[in-house]
Design an enzyme around this catalytic site. Structure first.
Site, mmCIF file in Angstrom:
data_model
loop_
_atom_site.group_PDB
_atom_site.id
_atom_site.type_symbol
_atom_site.label_atom_id
_atom_site.label_comp_id
_atom_site.label_asym_id
_atom_site.label_seq_id
_atom_site.Cartn_x
_atom_site.Cartn_y
_atom_site.Cartn_z
ATOM 1 C CD GLU A 428 34.352 31.538 50.928
ATOM 2 O OE1 GLU A 428 35.910 31.870 51.453
ATOM 3 O OE2 GLU A 428 34.517 31.118 50.011
ATOM 4 C CD GLU A 520 35.192 32.719 45.728
ATOM 5 O OE1 GLU A 520 34.923 33.510 46.525
ATOM 6 O OE2 GLU A 520 36.337 32.148 46.453
HETATM 7 C C1 GAL Z 1 37.875 31.275 48.027
HETATM 8 C C2 GAL Z 1 37.039 32.797 48.696
HETATM 9 C C3 GAL Z 1 38.613 33.702 47.465
HETATM 10 C C4 GAL Z 1 39.839 32.752 47.854
HETATM 11 C C5 GAL Z 1 39.760 31.169 47.084
HETATM 12 C C6 GAL Z 1 39.695 30.363 46.325
HETATM 13 O O1 GAL Z 1 36.936 30.289 49.362
HETATM 14 O O2 GAL Z 1 36.248 33.294 48.995
HETATM 15 O O3 GAL Z 1 38.634 35.210 48.016
HETATM 16 O O4 GAL Z 1 40.255 32.717 49.190
HETATM 17 O O5 GAL Z 1 38.254 31.303 48.033
HETATM 18 O O6 GAL Z 1 39.938 28.980 46.244
#
Ligand code: GAL
Length: 827
Positions: A428, A520
Site C-alpha cells: 500500500e 491481502e
Molecule cells: C491494510 C494494511 C495492513 C493493515 C490492514 C488493517 O490496509 O496493508 O498493514 O493496516 O490494512 O486492516
C-alpha cells in the site's frame, strides 16, 4: 574368552576410524561450525539521557540478559505513548548493549565477524572503541568484520551496540525495540564462502532429473592469491547424492564467483504438502586441508502462476490459502524464539493454511527455515513505505540512502529458500497513485531481477484496478476514482490485490496478461469467545475505522460471529466464497493469521492490540478458524458456538461449521431443534433458539450415518482450573518453551465462558515464566508478569526451560478457585 590378534585390533581401530569419519561428514552440527551463537552474556542499559557512547561511564548501571531481547514489551502500556496505539502504546527509546569476550590466540590468522539477524532500529556498533557502522533498517541482518580490532588470547574485547528507537512513531504496528533477533560469531579462514554466498537454482526439473545450478561467491582476504579446490556435495537426509569439484585460483583480496552444475536423479520435490529439502555442502580445500565448509539448504520444485489456472506447483494446481503475519510473538513481544514461531505455524497448519506473507518487512531467518521445513508458500515482503512517509519518523527518512542495499541484502539472504515464491516490493505504497510510483517500482524490480529471476515480483496495491470506491473505504486521497499506477507500470509480474474482493472476478478482463494474487484480504474483526451482541448492534461496530467508538459493544469488544469487518475489508466468508469459485485466482493472504500488538481497529484507547487475527494474541483460535479448517483440510470438522451460558428465554444464534456431512441436527437437552444443511455457497448453518440451560448437542450426518457429535454445556460457577501444556517435555537448553493453556472451569470441568478472574502463577524448578496473555485487546496488564486476568475463561502462560534438566511445576491460583499444578519436564 575371545582374544584379538594385533592385526584384528588394528583392523577394528580402522573400522572405528572409518565409522567416525563417516559420522563426522554426515553430522549436521559440523556444517555449522563457522557460526556459533553469540546471544548470552550481554549487558543492557535503557536510558534516553545517554546519547553518546562516550557518556557511558562507571556509574552507568547495567542489567545482564541473553538475546534476543525486546525492551518495548517490558514497558507499560501508555495512553500517551509517542508510538501511538498503532505502536501498541508501548514506548521506544534508546538502548545500549555491551558484551565482553575473549578470542583464542589460534584465531589470530582467521577472520572473526559478528552477525546480527536484526536490530530494531538504527543500530550502531563499536568494537574496542572502533566504530563499525550503522544500520537503520531493523528487519535485516548485517555483519561486521571484527578481526582488525580484536585482542587475542587472555585480553578482553568489548562490543557496544547502540539501538535508537527513540523517534516515534516510526511504524504502523508494534515493532519491538532492541537486538530482537539472534546474534552469531563467525570464524572463517581468510579464504571462505562469502556471507549469503551461495545461490542455488533448479532451472530444469523432470520426474527423472533435476539440473541444479550452484553459484558460489568465494572471498579471498589473503594478501596473496590462492589455489584452492572447491567441492559442492549434495545431501538428501545426510546421504550423499552427488558432488562436483573444481580447481580455482583466486587473486589476493578479491571475490570470485564460481558456477557449478549437477544433476540430481529422481529428485524428491519440495511442496507445501511434502516439504522435502536437499543440502548443499560447499568445501574449500587448500593444500589438502579443508579451510571452509558452508551449508545451504534448498529445495527442488517448479511452479507457474498461470493466467487461467492460478498457481501450479510441480504441475499441480494449488490454491494459496495464506495469511499475513506481523513478526511479534504476542506475549514474547518481538524477541524471536524459534519454538514460538513454530507453534504459530503449527496452529496455522492445523487450520489448513499453506501460505505466509511476511507483512510488511523481511522476517527473522528462522521463520523462513520453518516455512521451508513445514511447507508454506511465502511472499517475502520488503517495505511498507518508500519515499513517502506513513508515520512521522519511519523508514522513508532512510529511503534514499538505504533502499538499494536493503533490498539487495534481503534477496541475497533469502533467495535459497524453497518456500519463497514471490517478492513483494511494497505494501500500500502511497506512490501507487502518483507518477513516481512506476519509476520506483521499476527500479526495485530491476534490483530484484539482477539477483533472482526465478520468482515473481509483486506489490500489495489498493485497489489494484481502477475503480470507483466510496472514499470512506480508502485510506488515501479524496478522489473517487483510483488509478493505480503500479498495476499498469509493467514492473510487476503478478498483480497484487489488497482487498476489493468484489473486483476479483474481473481480473482477467482488467489484466489479461498478468496473473492474480490477493496480497491481502478480509480484515474482519473478532474478540475471541465474545458473542454478546447477537442483535443488529454487532454490525454497527466499528461504523467507521476513523471515527470514535460510540455506538458499538461495551469495552471495545467485537462479536466473534463472522459479521464484523473493517470497511475496506469483508467477512471471512465473503472473500473465501469468491476465491474458491475461480481457478484463475491463485490464492490469498488473509489479514491476519494471528492478532498482533498494535494497530487496534478502531484506533482508540483502551484497545492496544489488533482484532484481525483468526487466532488471538495468546494463540487461541477464534471460531472462524474452524470455518477455514472445514474448507481447507481433510480433517472432519463439526464446530458449534457460542457458549451456552445465557439468560433464560433469550434468543441465541447457534452457528455450526462442518464438512464431510450432508446435514447437522441440533439438540437442546435431548430435544431436536431442527436439521440444517448448507445451501449454495453457504459456509455455515444457523439456528436461532431460545436459551435454556443444559446441553446443546450437534450431530453431523452423511447418508443418514453419524459423522461427528459435538456438545456445549452450561457452565456452573467457576471452581477451578484445567492446565494443559502443548509440550509437557521440553529441552533443557535455556531456550525451549512450553505453552500452557489455563482454562477456568466449573466443578465438572466445563469451561467458564465468561470467567475473568485474575490468576496468579507461580513456578518451581529450573524454568521461568516468560509470558502471560489472555488475548484481550484491551488488557493493559504486562505480558511479562506472573499474574494475568483471563479473557472468557482462558489464559496462556509461556514457560521457558533453564539449562538444567528436571521437573518444572507451574501452579495457577485465584481467589475462590481451587488451585491446580502442572508438571513440565525439561531434559
Ligand atoms: C491494510 C494494511 C495492513 C493493515 C490492514 C488493517 O490496509 O496493508 O498493514 O493496516 O490494512 O486492516
Amino acid at each position: 574368552m575371545f582374544q584379538m590378534t594385533s592385526y584384528q585390533k588394528i583392523g577394528l581401530l580402522f573400522v572405528c576410524f572409518l565409522l567416525l569419519t563417516a559420522f563426522k561428514t554426515s553430522n549436521n552440527e559440523k556444517f555449522n561450525d563457522r557460526k556459533v551463537s553469540f546471544n548470552s552474556g550481554w549487558s543492557f542499559h535503557l536510558n534516553d539521557s545517554i546519547k553518546d557512547k562516550d557518556t557511558i561511564n562507571s556509574a552507568t548501571s547495567w542489567r545482564t540478559l541473553s538475546l534476543p531481547h525486546d525492551w518495548g514489551v517490558e514497558g507499560k502500556f501508555d495512553e500517551k505513548s509517542p508510538a501511538g496505539y498503532g505502536g501498541g502504546a508501548l514506548n521506544g527509546g534508546l538502548g545500549w548493549y555491551k558484551k565482553t569476550f575473549k578470542i583464542a590466540l589460534e584465531n589470530k590468522e582467521k577472520i572473526t565477524s559478528i552477525l546480527f539477524d536484526g536490530v530494531y532500529r538504527n543500530s550502531q556498533v563499536w568494537i574496542n572503541g572502533h566504530y563499525l557502522g550503522k544500520r537503520p533498517n531493523g528487519y535485516l541482518g548485517f555483519q561486521y568484520d571484527l578481526s582488525p580490532y580484536l585482542n587475542y588470547g587472555d585480553k578482553n574485547n568489548e562490543i557496544i551496540v547502540k539501538v535508537d528507537n527513540s523517534k516515534q512513531p516510526n511504524s504502523r504496528w508494534y515493532s519491538g525495540s532492541g537486538i530482537f533477533r539472534n546474534v552469531w560469531l563467525e570464524t572463517t579462514y581468510k579464504l571462505h564462502v562469502e556471507q549469503w554466498g551461495t545461490y542455488i537454482t533448479t532451472p530444469k526439473v523432470t520426474a527423472d532429473k533435476a539440473s541444479v545450478n550452484l553459484e558460489t561467491t568465494i572471498k579471498n582476504q589473503n594478501s596473496v592469491s590462492k589455489n584452492a579446490i572447491v567441492t559442492t556435495t549434495i545431501f538428501k537426509n545426510d546421504t550423499k547424492v552427488t558432488s562436483v569439484t573444481q580447481n580455482i585460483t583466486i587473486a589476493a583480496n578479491s571475490n570470485q564467483v564460481l558456477n557449478q552444475n549437477v544433476l540430481v536423479n529422481n529428485p524428491v520435490l519440495w511442496s507445501d504438502e511434502k516439504p522435502e529439502q536437499y543440502t548443499a555442502v560447499t568445501t574449500i580445500s587448500v593444500d589438502s586441508k579443508i579451510v571452509d565448509e558452508y551449508k545451504t539448504d534448498f529445495g527442488i520444485r517448479y511452479f507457474k502462476f498461470d493466467l487461467n489456472k492460478g498457481f501450479l506447483l510441480n504441475g499441480k494446481q494449488v490454491k494459496i490459502k495464506g495469511v499475513c503475519m506481523h513478526h511479534d510473538l504476542g506475549p514474547l513481544g518481538s524477541a524471536i524464539n524459534t519454538r514460538a514461531i513454530e507453534r504459530q505455524l503449527e496452529i496455522l497448519k492445523g487450520m489448513g493454511v499453506n501460505g505466509i506473507r511476511t507483512s510488511h518487512n523481511p522476517p527473522a531467518p528462522e521463520l523462513l527455515d520453518l516455512c521451508d521445513k513445514m511447507g508454506f508458500i511465502v511472499m517475502d515482503e520488503a517495505f511498507d513505505m518508500w519515499k513517502k512517509a506513513k508515520t512521522k519518523y519511519d523508514y522513508s527518512l532512510d529511503w534514499d540512502q538505504w533502499h538499494v542495499r536493503d533490498l539487495q541484502d534481503q534477496i541475497l539472504r533469502d533467495r535459497n529458500h524453497p518456500s519463497i515464491f514471490m517478492w513483494s516490493i511494497g505494501n500500500e505504497i502511497p506512490e501507487q497513485w502518483s507518477d513516481e510510483g512506476p519509476i520506483i517500482a521499476k527500479e526495485l524490480s530491476e534490483i530484484v531481477k539482477k539477483l533472482d529471476t526465478t520468482r515473481l515480483v509483486t506489490a500489495g496495491m489498493n485497489p489494484a484496478v481502477n475503480m470507483d470506491i466510496d472514499a470512506v473505504t480508502l485510506q488515501f486521497e479524496n478522489s473517487k476514482t483510483y488509478f493505480n499506477k503500479l498495476a499498469t507500470s509493467g514492473a510487476l509480474d503478478i498483480i497484487g490485490y489488497n482487498y476489493a474482493h468484489q473486483t476479483f472476478e474481473h481480473h482477467q478482463k482488467n489484466f489479461p496478461n498478468t496473473p492474480f494474487i490477493a496480497t491481502e484480504t478480509t480484515s474482519a474483526l473478532e474478540t475471541r469467545g465474545y458473542y454478546d451482541a447477537v442483535s443488529d448492534q454487532i454490525k454497527k461496530w466499528p461504523v467507521r475505522w476513523d471515527l470514535k467508538f460510540t455506538d458499538g459493544n461495551p469495552g471495545n469488544t467485537v462479536s466473534a460471529y463472522d459479521q464484523v469487518q473493517a470497511p475496506w475489508g469483508s467477512t471471512h466468508e465473503a472473500t473465501w466464497k469468491v476465491m474458491k469459485k475461480y481457478d484463475f485466482l491463485a490464492g490469498m493472504y488473509i489479514w491476519t493469521g494471528f492478532d498482533y500488538i498494535g494497530e487496534p481497529t478502531p484506533y482508540e484507547w483502551p484497545s492496544i492490540s489488533s482484532y484481525f487475527g483468526i487466532v488471538d494474541l495468546a494463540g487461541f483460535p477464534k471460531d472462524v478458524y474452524y470455518m477455514y479448517q472445514s474448507e481447507w483440510t481433510n480433517k472432519t470438522v463439526l464446530h458449534i458456538f457460542p457458549h451456552w451460558n445465557w439468560t433464560a428465554g433469550q434468543n441465541v444464534d447457534v452457528w455450526a461449521y462442518y464438512n464431510n456431512a450432508d446435514e447437522v441436527e441440533l439438540f437442546l437437552n435431548g430435544k431436536s431443534v431442527g436439521v440444517q444443511s448448507k445451501k449454495g455457497d453457504d459456509l455455515h448453518v444457523m439456528w436461532r433458539i431460545p436459551f435454556q440451560p443444559g446441553t446443546l448437542k450437534a450431530v453431523s450426518r452423511k447418508n443418514g450415518k453419524t459423522v461427528l457429535e459435538s456438545e456445549i454445556k452450561t457452565a456452573e460457577a467457576p471452581a477451578t482450573f484445567k492446565l494443559s501444556a502443548d509440550r509437557p517435555i521440553i529441552r533443557a537448553d535455556g531456550n525451549d518453551l512450553s505453552f500452557v493453556t489455563v482454562d477456568i472451569t466449573d466443578a465438572n470441568g466445563v469451561l467458564s465462558p465468561k470467567a475473568n478472574n485474575e490468576i496468579q502463577f507461580s513456578l518451581k524448578g529450573n524454568g521461568t515464566i516468560v509470558g502471560v496473555c489472555s488475548g484481550d485487546p484491551v488488557s493493559h496488564e504486562s505480558y511479562k508478569g506472573s499474574k494475568h486476568t483471563a479473557l472468557n475463561g482462558k489464559c496462556l502462560v509461556v514457560v521457558q526451560s533453564g539449562t538444567k534438566g528436571g521437573k518444572i511445576e507451574l501452579t495457577a491460583q485465584a481467589n475462590g478457585l481451587k488451585q491446580k499444578t502442572i508438571v513440565i519436564t525439561a531434559k
